[in-house]
Enzyme design. Structure first.
Site, PDB file in Angstrom:
ATOM      1  N   SER A 164      25.008  44.418  45.111  1.00 20.20           N
ATOM      2  CA  SER A 164      25.393  43.311  45.976  1.00 20.20           C
ATOM      3  C   SER A 164      25.862  42.135  45.109  1.00 20.20           C
ATOM      4  CB  SER A 164      24.227  42.936  46.893  1.00 20.20           C
ATOM      5  OG  SER A 164      24.657  42.099  47.941  1.00 20.20           O
ATOM      6  N   ASP A 224      28.517  50.707  54.301  1.00 17.91           N
ATOM      7  CA  ASP A 224      28.065  49.369  53.936  1.00 17.91           C
ATOM      8  C   ASP A 224      29.127  48.359  54.357  1.00 17.91           C
ATOM      9  OD1 ASP A 224      27.133  47.058  52.768  1.00 17.91           O
ATOM     10  OD2 ASP A 224      27.511  47.706  50.709  1.00 17.91           O
ATOM     11  N   HIS A 265      24.009  50.059  51.596  1.00 17.74           N
ATOM     12  CA  HIS A 265      24.140  49.049  50.553  1.00 17.74           C
ATOM     13  C   HIS A 265      23.419  49.477  49.274  1.00 17.74           C
ATOM     14  CE1 HIS A 265      25.591  45.122  49.614  1.00 17.74           C
ATOM     15  NE2 HIS A 265      24.407  44.541  49.501  1.00 17.74           N
TER      16      HIS A 265
END
Length: 472
Positions: A154, A408, A433
């Site tokens: 991320s 995601d 994710h």
């Protein structure tokens, strides 16, 4: 100066989540509050986690570039690095991002004003990590420093990629998982995130789920218009603090629900997990199982309240619904991230209510800017990230793996293709994710297993290249 605070053994409550027990020392390093000024000697203690159980002189350092939360949270949910350590004879290091966890430059005063918050930037954080490596990974006249591979998921994945770009002499390669380095103005359409998010809910095999969510906004808005309607909403959702006016619904509650839907899609793993709190396997499917039929009015509110428990109260221990933060109690810090979003992390988002399941809302940079100024006393610089790191054109960079799960929502802003063969692109069709950075699990899809194998091969290639180059 490095200080060792204490040693900890973490044993998670949900072994089925794929997280195993990890042992590490918690250390601190004194780093400058302002890495780019020579006019102040003020420092703070940057926290990092260290494990050299499997380390050998020819082994690498596996460095996690900490992102928007307590670094122990990421250490507990990045099992892939721990699994690599014995294979590579590696030292494992997790570095905490300044202003998150316990790495607070001004202690309890760190968030009180723009003057103290102003040192919260990705550039400062990367410089912290560079100083950390320069301290723990030194060379001498006969031995090279250890090769360093940086990991992140991320925002941490963005930092990992940017670390390789900005400090290639310190890290030999980067595994950048679910890193939306193109989720910035003029690179990715503002509606892509919510379109992918909606498609994830459509894959839950409950066709009415998306329609019910789309319908729910107007139903809740209608109830918010009267005192009796607000009373009904308070009774059905059991808020920790009663909603007393329409904007409590149309602004606070709506924003909270949008965040929850995004979080559910991000953690839609095929097994139980507790990254953002305990949730079942395939939480989107479980959520949508409560919205499988066509509901309206009060019945829709009842079903939505029940569905929310999948995210907010899977443990059955929560007594009320706190809508002030979708990350409450997780170890993530949305207040600090809000500041970053109001300075350099300007990621345009919009909805149209047709290709997504939300109320139509255009991206308005001016309104966004004024909101940021009102909240923090700062104004965004939308081009800052692209000037500092690039994003659209990546032809000159090397040794970065960009992996993205196609389930995601952030994958829309990721690097999904490249003409540069020094960049590796890994697409995981069934992936949520940064699932590839999590620990191995028997329920992992085959494409996740293959992604990890490709990561391993890339790391071995980078290490071999590093040791072939004998000069400093």
């Amino acid at each position: 100066m490095i200080a060792v605070s204490w040693c900890v053994l973490f044993i998670p409550a949900l072994a089925v989540s794929g997280v195993v027990a990890y042992e590490y020392q918690i250390k601190t390093l004194d780093v400058p509050i302002d890495q780019f000024s020579f006019t102040s000697n003020a420092t703070f203690k940057l926290r990092y986690l260290h494990n050299d159980t499997y380390a050998r002189s020819d082994g690498p350092i596996l460095l996690y570039a900490g992102n928007e939360g307590d670094i122990e949270l990421f250490a507990q949910n990045t099992g892939f690095m721990w699994e690599l350590a014995p294979k590579l004879n590696a030292t494992v290091v997790f570095a905490e991002h300044r202003y998150y966890g316990k790495s607070l430059p001004f202690g309890n005063r760190s968030f009180e004003s723009p003057a103290t918050l102003g040192y919260l930037t990705s550039e400062q954080a990367l410089a912290d990590y560079a100083l950390l490596l320069g301290t723990i990974n030194t060379a001498n006249g006969t031995n090279r420093a250890k090769p360093v591979i940086v990991f992140g998921g991320s925002y941490g994945g963005m930092l990992a990629a940017w670390f390789r770009i900005k400090y290639p002499h310190l890290v030999v390669g980067a595994i950048a998982a679910s890193a939306p380095i193109r989720q910035f103005p003029d690179l990715t359409p503002c509606g892509v995130f919510n379109q992918i998010l909606t498609s994830v809910f459509r894959t839950a095999d409950k066709p009415e789920c998306v329609h019910n969510i789309r319908r729910s906004w107007q139903v809740m808005s209608n109830y918010s218009a009267t005192a009796d309607g607000l009373r009904v909403l308070n009774e059905k959702f059991h808020f920790c603090t009663n909603l007393t006016k329409a904007t409590d619904v149309t602004e606070t509650l709506f924003a909270y629900l949008a965040d929850v839907y995004g979080n559910l899609a991000m953690i839609n793993y095929p097994y139980e997990s507790n990254f953002l709190g305990p949730v079942p396997a395939y939480p989107v499917r479980e959520f949508c199982s409560h919205l499988a039929l066509n509901y309206t009015g009060a019945e829709l509110l009842d079903r939505l309240s029940l569905a929310l428990n999948v995210y907010t109260n899977y443990s059955g221990q929560v007594l009320c619904l706190n809508i002030n933060s979708s990350y409450a109690g997780t170890g993530l810090d949305d207040h600090a991230w809000d500041f970053q979003s109001c300075t350099e992390m300007v990621m345009p988002m919009c909805t149209d209510g047709v290709h997504d399941m939300f109320l139509p809302q255009q991206w308005d940079l001016h309104a966004y800017t004024e909101k940021c100024f009102k909240k923090f006393g700062v104004r965004p610089r939308p081009t800052n990230v692209l000037i500092n790191y690039g994003g659209q054109f990546l032809d000159s960079i090397t040794n970065i793996v960009f992996s993205n799960g196609l389930l995601d929502p952030w994958s829309g802003g990721g690097v999904l293709r490249s003409s540069n063969d020094k960049i590796k692109i890994i697409l995981i069709p069934e992936g949520a994710h940064h699932i590839d950075l999590r620990a191995s699990n028997p329920k992992d899809p085959e494409t996740v297993v293959l992604a990890r194998e490709k990561h391993y091969r890339s790391i071995r290639d980078w290490m071999s290249e590093y040791w072939r180059l004998k000069s400093f």
